[in-house]
Enzyme design. Structure first.
Site, short mmCIF file in Angstrom:
data_model
loop_
_atom_site.label_atom_id
_atom_site.label_comp_id
_atom_site.label_asym_id
_atom_site.label_seq_id
_atom_site.Cartn_x
_atom_site.Cartn_y
_atom_site.Cartn_z
N LEU A 88 0.82 -1.22 0.00
CA LEU A 88 0.00 0.00 0.00
C LEU A 88 0.85 1.27 0.00
O LEU A 88 0.34 2.37 0.18
CB LEU A 88 -0.94 0.00 1.21
CG LEU A 88 -1.95 -1.16 1.28
CD1 LEU A 88 -2.85 -1.00 2.49
CD2 LEU A 88 -2.80 -1.24 0.02
N SER A 90 3.41 2.18 2.14
CA SER A 90 3.65 2.79 3.46
C SER A 90 5.00 3.48 3.54
O SER A 90 5.13 4.54 4.16
CB SER A 90 3.54 1.72 4.56
OG SER A 90 4.55 0.76 4.39
N ASP A 134 5.08 5.01 -6.19
CA ASP A 134 4.55 5.24 -4.84
C ASP A 134 4.79 6.66 -4.37
O ASP A 134 3.89 7.31 -3.83
CB ASP A 134 5.19 4.27 -3.84
CG ASP A 134 4.72 2.84 -4.04
OD1 ASP A 134 4.17 2.54 -5.11
OD2 ASP A 134 4.93 2.02 -3.12
O1 PMV Z 1 4.17 -4.05 -3.38
P1 PMV Z 1 4.50 -2.69 -3.87
O2 PMV Z 1 3.43 -1.67 -3.55
O3 PMV Z 1 5.88 -2.24 -3.51
O4 PMV Z 1 4.42 -2.72 -5.48
C1 PMV Z 1 5.38 -3.40 -6.25
C2 PMV Z 1 5.04 -3.16 -7.69
C3 PMV Z 1 5.97 -3.89 -8.66
O5 PMV Z 1 5.50 -3.59 -9.96
C4 PMV Z 1 5.94 -5.38 -8.43
C5 PMV Z 1 7.41 -3.42 -8.54
C6 PMV Z 1 7.65 -1.97 -8.94
O6 PMV Z 1 8.63 -1.40 -8.42
O7 PMV Z 1 6.92 -1.42 -9.77
#
Ligand code: PMV
Length: 298
Positions: A88, A90, A134
């Protein structure tokens, strides 16, 4: 004293495929990490996991932020709605909220672009590798297509997150990304089309979001879940929560983030019913909402 909060995110489509340059859609959700920064005579970082000074083991993100902004003497207090290491965002939320709170408290004058850029650098330094998704979504909020950074219309239906409370380890994402890479090396003719198909959902998704066609959006989320399963990043717990949500009428449900445990997400117009089904299937349900607002001063 300055308090800022920054949101977490879910992926509507495209995790794992973005690693190979495909498109994804990420959406900020109204689950926030709040950070209060105050000038002090020493560095003090306090959160649910304890109180430390600069400490790259216990508070790696906040310690890096303080170092990057000039090693000022600051007291930082963190509280969060976001489960840690569950897909999510964080770590991005705590990084962005800390950057923003110290920026205000010490009058450093950085704008949102600079905060997002520094946040991404810090995630890379702490984790070794990180996509800018993110930190970008946590800074600016809204519904964002990646890698174009195009802002889409808001998704205006209910959203429920189901946490399996399993598999949340700091190295999980890296391990799963490596697993997909290995599979792709071995079976490129099988895996590449899967990755391209996942990428195509984010392109179609843009129009479905615009038209508020949550039924079709949900249908494609279901297909995306199946393809993530095919890539080997699903778990039986994630799928039970996904099926529980679908069986109570969610528009669609899928893994969000790297998988291997962590969280799933469902779109629905009856969030309470879907939340009860997720809880009955052994998950922890979080009823939330999409948000336009990224990092903000409280
Ligand atoms: O689990 P998370 O929210 O860190 O998402 C990882 C997403 C991936 O596509 C698997 C890796 C990335 O860095 O994009």
């Amino acid at each position: 004293m300055a308090t800022c909060s920054a949101p977490g995110k879910i992926y509507l489509f495209g995790e794992h495929a973005v690693v190979y340059g495909e498109s994804a859609i990420a959406c900020a959700v109204e689950l926030r990490t709040r950070v209060c920064a105050k000038r002090s005579d020493s560095v003090r970082i306090s959160s649910d996991i304890g109180t430390t000074g600069i400490d790259f083991e216990i508070h790696p993100y906040v310690s890096k932020v303080i170092e990057k902004l000039g090693s000022m003497k600051v007291s930082v207090e963190i509280s969060s709605d976001l489960p840690v290491g569950s897909g999510l965002g964080s770590s991005a939320a705590v990084t962005i909220a800390t950057l923003a709170a110290i920026n205000i408290e010490f009058g450093l004058g950085y704008d949102h672009e600079e905060i997002a850029r520094m946040g991404h650098e810090i995630e890379k330094e702490v984790q070794g590798a990180a996509s800018p998704t993110d930190t970008f979504v946590s800074t600016f909020g809204g519904v964002v297509q990646i890698p174009s950074r195009k802002r889409l219309s808001m998704v205006e239906c209910g959203v429920v997150i189901g946490n399996t409370n399993k598999g949340a380890t700091p190295k999980k994402t890296a391990k799963l990304v490596k697993h997909v890479a290995m599979l792709r090396d071995e079976y490129p003719d099988v895996i590449d089309p899967i990755i391209r198909t996942i990428g195509s959902f984010a392109e179609r998704g843009e129009l479905l979001v615009r038209d508020r066609d949550y039924i079709s959006l949900g249908r494609l989320m279901n297909v995306n879940h199946g393809l993530l399963d095919a890539l080997g990043v699903g778990t039986s717990e994630l799928s039970s929560l996904v099926y529980a949500a679908r069986n109570t009428g969610a528009f669609g449900a899928k893994i969000t983030g790297a998988g291997g445990g962590g969280c799933m997400v469902a779109l629905t117009d009856s969030p309470d019913r879907v939340a009860s089904a997720i809880e009955a299937a052994g998950g922890q349900a979080i009823v939330t909402a999409f948000t336009k607002e990224g990092v903000r001063q409280e």
